[in-house]
Design a protein around this motif. Sequence first.
Motif, mmCIF file in Angstrom:
data_model
loop_
_atom_site.group_PDB
_atom_site.id
_atom_site.type_symbol
_atom_site.label_atom_id
_atom_site.label_comp_id
_atom_site.label_asym_id
_atom_site.label_seq_id
_atom_site.Cartn_x
_atom_site.Cartn_y
_atom_site.Cartn_z
ATOM 1 N N ASN A 37 8.587 0.150 -8.242
ATOM 2 C CA ASN A 37 8.236 1.553 -8.464
ATOM 3 C C ASN A 37 7.057 1.726 -9.419
ATOM 4 N N SER A 38 6.499 0.634 -9.878
ATOM 5 C CA SER A 38 5.415 0.689 -10.847
ATOM 6 C C SER A 38 4.136 0.117 -10.250
ATOM 7 N N ASP A 39 3.138 0.973 -10.087
ATOM 8 C CA ASP A 39 1.851 0.486 -9.577
ATOM 9 C C ASP A 39 1.250 -0.550 -10.520
ATOM 10 N N ARG A 40 1.493 -0.378 -11.810
ATOM 11 C CA ARG A 40 0.966 -1.328 -12.796
ATOM 12 C C ARG A 40 1.573 -2.710 -12.577
ATOM 13 N N LEU A 41 2.881 -2.776 -12.392
ATOM 14 C CA LEU A 41 3.532 -4.067 -12.144
ATOM 15 C C LEU A 41 3.045 -4.693 -10.840
ATOM 16 N N ILE A 42 2.911 -3.881 -9.824
ATOM 17 C CA ILE A 42 2.428 -4.392 -8.534
ATOM 18 C C ILE A 42 1.043 -4.999 -8.705
ATOM 19 N N LYS A 43 0.168 -4.296 -9.409
ATOM 20 C CA LYS A 43 -1.201 -4.795 -9.624
ATOM 21 C C LYS A 43 -1.220 -6.071 -10.450
ATOM 22 N N GLU A 44 -0.264 -6.220 -11.358
ATOM 23 C CA GLU A 44 -0.208 -7.429 -12.172
ATOM 24 C C GLU A 44 0.414 -8.603 -11.428
ATOM 25 N N LEU A 45 1.414 -8.347 -10.616
ATOM 26 C CA LEU A 45 2.143 -9.424 -9.943
ATOM 27 C C LEU A 45 1.483 -9.897 -8.652
ATOM 28 N N GLN A 46 0.825 -9.028 -7.945
ATOM 29 C CA GLN A 46 0.251 -9.409 -6.653
ATOM 30 C C GLN A 46 -0.792 -10.526 -6.788
ATOM 31 N N PRO A 47 -1.721 -10.459 -7.752
ATOM 32 C CA PRO A 47 -2.660 -11.592 -7.888
ATOM 33 C C PRO A 47 -1.967 -12.909 -8.231
ATOM 34 N N LEU A 48 -0.899 -12.844 -9.020
ATOM 35 C CA LEU A 48 -0.138 -14.050 -9.334
ATOM 36 C C LEU A 48 0.478 -14.637 -8.063
ATOM 37 N N PHE A 49 1.062 -13.774 -7.254
ATOM 38 C CA PHE A 49 1.631 -14.227 -5.981
ATOM 39 C C PHE A 49 0.548 -14.860 -5.111
ATOM 40 N N GLU A 50 -0.615 -14.216 -5.024
ATOM 41 C CA GLU A 50 -1.688 -14.730 -4.176
ATOM 42 C C GLU A 50 -2.166 -16.097 -4.659
ATOM 43 N N TRP A 51 -2.227 -16.291 -5.982
ATOM 44 C CA TRP A 51 -2.632 -17.585 -6.529
ATOM 45 C C TRP A 51 -1.611 -18.658 -6.156
ATOM 46 N N VAL A 52 -0.342 -18.353 -6.333
ATOM 47 C CA VAL A 52 0.714 -19.309 -5.994
ATOM 48 C C VAL A 52 0.683 -19.615 -4.500
ATOM 49 N N ASN A 53 0.524 -18.593 -3.693
ATOM 50 C CA ASN A 53 0.495 -18.765 -2.240
ATOM 51 C C ASN A 53 -0.674 -19.661 -1.815
ATOM 52 N N ARG A 54 -1.845 -19.438 -2.386
ATOM 53 C CA ARG A 54 -3.003 -20.294 -2.074
ATOM 54 C C ARG A 54 -2.738 -21.729 -2.503
ATOM 55 N N SER A 55 -2.145 -21.889 -3.676
ATOM 56 C CA SER A 55 -1.848 -23.231 -4.184
ATOM 57 C C SER A 55 -0.881 -23.970 -3.276
ATOM 58 N N LEU A 56 0.121 -23.262 -2.780
ATOM 59 C CA LEU A 56 1.094 -23.893 -1.893
ATOM 60 C C LEU A 56 0.442 -24.365 -0.597
ATOM 61 N N HIS A 57 -0.461 -23.585 -0.073
ATOM 62 C CA HIS A 57 -1.101 -23.964 1.181
ATOM 63 C C HIS A 57 -2.077 -25.116 1.000
ATOM 64 N N LYS A 58 -2.582 -25.310 -0.201
ATOM 65 C CA LYS A 58 -3.498 -26.416 -0.467
ATOM 66 C C LYS A 58 -2.776 -27.688 -0.863
ATOM 67 N N SER A 59 -1.494 -27.578 -1.177
ATOM 68 C CA SER A 59 -0.744 -28.716 -1.693
ATOM 69 C C SER A 59 -0.642 -29.829 -0.656
ATOM 70 N N LYS A 60 -0.894 -31.024 -1.122
ATOM 71 C CA LYS A 60 -0.797 -32.207 -0.251
ATOM 72 C C LYS A 60 0.255 -33.178 -0.768
ATOM 73 N N THR A 61 1.057 -32.739 -1.721
ATOM 74 C CA THR A 61 1.988 -33.621 -2.403
ATOM 75 C C THR A 61 2.860 -34.423 -1.437
ATOM 76 N N LEU A 62 3.513 -33.744 -0.509
ATOM 77 C CA LEU A 62 4.402 -34.456 0.397
ATOM 78 C C LEU A 62 3.657 -35.289 1.417
#
Length: 65
Positions: A37-62
């Motif tokens: 319900n908070s636009d501020r929280l959404i704006k803060e969390l969405q870039p974090l999610f996008e960074w994690v998501n990009r990192s997961l797709h680049k991961s070659k660990t396994l």
Amino acid sequence: DSGKLRSLLLKYHIHSQLQQMLNDEGTQLLNKIRQLNSDRLIKELQPLFEWVNRSLHKSKTLEEF
């Protein structure tokens, strides 16, 4: 034994199963973020999610096994 481990990972498609599970969880997380319900929280969390998501797709660990 790394050879046996690699064989099992390939035989049971572990990498693709884990990747799919991570993708599913990421989708659920993004949906939860968008439901906040908070636009501020959404704006803060969405870039974090996008960074994690990009990192997961680049991961070659396994794949390195």
